[in-house]
Write an enzyme that holds these catalytic residues in place. Structure first.
Site, PDB file in Angstrom:
ATOM      1  N   ALA A 197     -20.350  42.476  50.227  1.00 38.68           N
ATOM      2  CA  ALA A 197     -19.358  41.481  50.638  1.00 38.68           C
ATOM      3  C   ALA A 197     -18.486  41.063  49.461  1.00 38.68           C
ATOM      4  CB  ALA A 197     -20.066  40.263  51.229  1.00 38.68           C
ATOM      5  N   TYR A 198     -19.088  40.918  48.295  1.00 35.38           N
ATOM      6  CA  TYR A 198     -18.315  40.557  47.104  1.00 35.38           C
ATOM      7  C   TYR A 198     -17.321  41.662  46.762  1.00 35.38           C
ATOM      8  CZ  TYR A 198     -17.335  39.512  42.184  1.00 35.38           C
ATOM      9  OH  TYR A 198     -16.712  39.257  40.986  1.00 35.38           O
TER      10      TYR A 198
END
Length: 245
Positions: free
Chosen positions: A153-154
């Protein structure tokens, strides 16, 4: 009022490890700086006092990077103090790690707000206000190429930063303003070191041909290059990672 020959930089997330190193590095190059903070005014004031004690010029500006009104006010305050802005360095960001299968979607929203929306809002203000001959410098991550588990997600949020950076560089045609992003590799900041044991850090250090983890000062050197002499580098993602990717 700073005279118009002094270059001015607004640095978001300037109280963090990389942000503070960038602030100190640009001050050494003669920049007046606006030290942005999201919540820790005391750390921003400390940075400002350190700059002034060394003979430099600095102010603190606060606000949520994803809040258009707050960021407009930060730009307004910088321009009122120093007469204009030449360089925007957008180091503000958050990193919340989890495998994609188990990620709390509230964490996804938080990263989306700060890393994507925040970069967009601040870049939008910069695109309207940076003086000719200036630079917009966003922050990505080498994890977009490394595919580390738990960073999905990052890395996705930073992939969005890369996309908007490359598009904005083309949209700034005719304004003599460069737009680039720095993509650090593993860097010894409190954010990165949290939760990692020495064995994990040793493995990361061995992965780079230079056989160490980067420092905030390493990343600040890349920013100083893009903020100053690198006028022919535009629309690029500069990977500052010691050769790890």
């Amino acid at each position: 009022m700073t005279d118009t020959t002094t270059r001015v930089a607004l640095i978001t997330g300037a109280t963090g490890g990389i942000g503070r190193a960038v602030t100190d590095r640009l001050v050494r190059d003669g920049f007046a700086v606006a030290v942005h903070y999201a919540g820790n005014k005391a750390k921003a004031d400390e940075a400002v006092e350190a700059v002034r004690a060394a003979g430099g010029k600095a102010i603190a500006v606060g606000g949520d990077v994803a809040d258009e009104e707050a960021m407009a006010a930060a730009f307004d305050a910088t321009e009122a103090e120093f007469g204009g802005i030449d360089v925007l360095v957008n180091t503000a960001g958050i990193m919340l790690l989890s495998p994609i299968a188990t990620l709390n979607l509230d964490d996804l929203d938080r990263m989306h707000r700060t890393n994507i929306c925040g970069t967009f809002v601040v870049s939008q203000q910069a695109a309207r206000r940076i003086r000719r001959g200036g630079a917009i410098i966003n922050f990505s991550t080498s994890v977009t190429r490394l595919q580390f588990p738990a960073y999905g997600a990052y890395a996705a949020s930073k992939g969005a930063v890369e996309a908007m950076t490359l598009v904005l560089a083309r949209e700034m045609r005719g304004k003599d303003i460069t737009v680039n992003a720095v993509a650090p590799g593993p860097t010894a900041t409190p954010l990165f070191l949290e939760g990692k044991d020495q064995a994990a850090l040793d493995n990361l250090a061995e992965a780079a041909p230079l056989e160490r983890i980067g420092t905030p000062e390493d990343i600040a050197e890349a920013v100083a290059f893009l903020a100053g002499p690198a006028r022919w580098i535009n629309g690029q993602i500069l990977f500052a990672n010691g050769g790890i990717a």
